[in-house]
Design a protein around this motif. Structure first.
Motif, PDB file in Angstrom:
ATOM      1  N   ASP A   1     -42.739 -43.047  53.918  1.00 22.33           N
ATOM      2  CA  ASP A   1     -43.641 -43.083  55.072  1.00 22.33           C
ATOM      3  C   ASP A   1     -45.004 -43.645  54.698  1.00 22.33           C
ATOM      4  O   ASP A   1     -45.647 -44.330  55.501  1.00 22.33           O
TER       5      ASP A   1
ATOM      6  N   ARG B   1     -26.542 -40.069  52.775  1.00 18.53           N
ATOM      7  CA  ARG B   1     -27.789 -39.406  53.141  1.00 18.53           C
ATOM      8  C   ARG B   1     -28.979 -40.122  52.510  1.00 18.53           C
ATOM      9  O   ARG B   1     -30.019 -40.312  53.161  1.00 18.53           O
TER      10      ARG B   1
ATOM     11  N   ASN C   1     -29.646 -43.388  54.324  1.00 21.53           N
ATOM     12  CA  ASN C   1     -30.207 -43.151  55.655  1.00 21.53           C
ATOM     13  C   ASN C   1     -31.716 -42.905  55.631  1.00 21.53           C
ATOM     14  O   ASN C   1     -32.406 -43.176  56.620  1.00 21.53           O
ATOM     15  N   GLU C   2     -32.235 -42.377  54.520  1.00 17.35           N
ATOM     16  CA  GLU C   2     -33.677 -42.184  54.413  1.00 17.35           C
ATOM     17  C   GLU C   2     -34.407 -43.525  54.546  1.00 17.35           C
ATOM     18  O   GLU C   2     -35.508 -43.595  55.103  1.00 17.35           O
TER      19      GLU C   2
ATOM     20  N   LYS D   1     -32.838 -46.384  55.935  1.00 14.71           N
ATOM     21  CA  LYS D   1     -32.432 -46.954  57.222  1.00 14.71           C
ATOM     22  C   LYS D   1     -33.296 -46.421  58.351  1.00 14.71           C
ATOM     23  O   LYS D   1     -33.675 -47.178  59.261  1.00 14.71           O
ATOM     24  N   ASN D   2     -33.640 -45.153  58.308  1.00 15.75           N
ATOM     25  CA  ASN D   2     -34.474 -44.550  59.343  1.00 15.75           C
ATOM     26  C   ASN D   2     -35.897 -45.100  59.351  1.00 15.75           C
ATOM     27  O   ASN D   2     -36.650 -44.868  60.295  1.00 15.75           O
ATOM     28  N   ARG D   3     -36.252 -45.823  58.293  1.00 11.35           N
ATOM     29  CA  ARG D   3     -37.594 -46.405  58.186  1.00 11.35           C
ATOM     30  C   ARG D   3     -37.528 -47.931  58.169  1.00 11.35           C
ATOM     31  O   ARG D   3     -38.396 -48.586  57.610  1.00 11.35           O
ATOM     32  N   GLU D   4     -36.481 -48.467  58.772  1.00  9.65           N
ATOM     33  CA  GLU D   4     -36.311 -49.904  59.005  1.00  9.65           C
ATOM     34  C   GLU D   4     -36.080 -50.693  57.724  1.00  9.65           C
ATOM     35  O   GLU D   4     -36.486 -51.858  57.606  1.00  9.65           O
TER      36      GLU D   4
END
Length: 205
Positions: A110, A172, A175-176, A178-181
């Motif tokens: 993030d 999993r 995906n961390e 992928k969820n942040r593009e």
């Protein structure tokens, strides 16, 4: 923050194992067709400094970040507290995230996701025991073979998680990002490590 981290600089003063040197080779292989002279790079968790020194020798502008001042990084700081002040092309984080709580991986991502970084290069360990590992040369390629044995707990006291341990699956982990593009662009496997290149889906270059 620093007091709850488990880390050591002692190992960087000794000759590393052949396995360790080959791990560096896989890191560079993952990156070599992507990183170019004049690019900017941030490395979080610098270890011996091999990777950052290699890319600096190739004309890459590298900024290093590490919690341990004994490793002489450019910035002494915990990974989850690092927020870049300028944009950069590439981020590499090799053999660091397993030293943190899995949830803290998201904090790091993030903090850096809005700085136009094109690629993130990662390596993390796999939860398995490999008492027997062989490397055979097939034509011009080296192939690694290992015999894994199940184990109950993580053997490295500095690791909080590893891929395949409990519910820390590769899906999993991916995906961390992928969820942040970021999407998975490449993956390499070598003995007990996995190497990932995630690419920013918003990068048009």
């Amino acid at each position: 923050m620093e007091n709850r981290r488990k880390y050591s600089s002692e190992w960087i003063h000794h000759l590393e194992t052949r396995e360790g040197w080959l791990s560096y080779w896989h890191q560079i292989k993952l990156m070599h067709s992507i990183v170019r002279k004049g690019d900017s790079m941030v490395e979080i968790g610098i270890g011996t400094g091999f990777t950052s020194n290699y890319w600096r020798s190739k004309g890459v502008n590298v900024l290093t970040v590490d919690i341990d001042k004994e490793k002489s990084p450019d910035i002494v700081l915990d990974a989850i507290e690092f927020t870049p002040k300028i944009s950069f092309d590439h981020l590499c984080v090799f053999e660091l995230f397993e030293h943190m709580r899995f949830e803290e991986l998201g904090f790091v991502l993030d903090n850096v996701k809005n700085f136009k970084n094109k690629n993130i290069f990662i390596s993390v360990p796999v939860f398995k025991k490999t008492p027997l590992a062989l490397e055979l040369k097939v034509k011009s390629f080296w192939k690694s073979f290992s015999i894994p044995f199940p184990k109950i707990i993580i053997s490295d006291p500095h690791h909080k998680w590893e891929l395949g341990y409990k519910n820390y699956t590769e899906k999993r982990f991916i995906n961390e990002f992928k969820n942040r593009e970021f999407v998975l662009d490449n993956k390499l496997c070598y003995l007990r490590w996995r190497y990932f290149n995630f690419k920013n889906i918003l990068d048009s270059s």
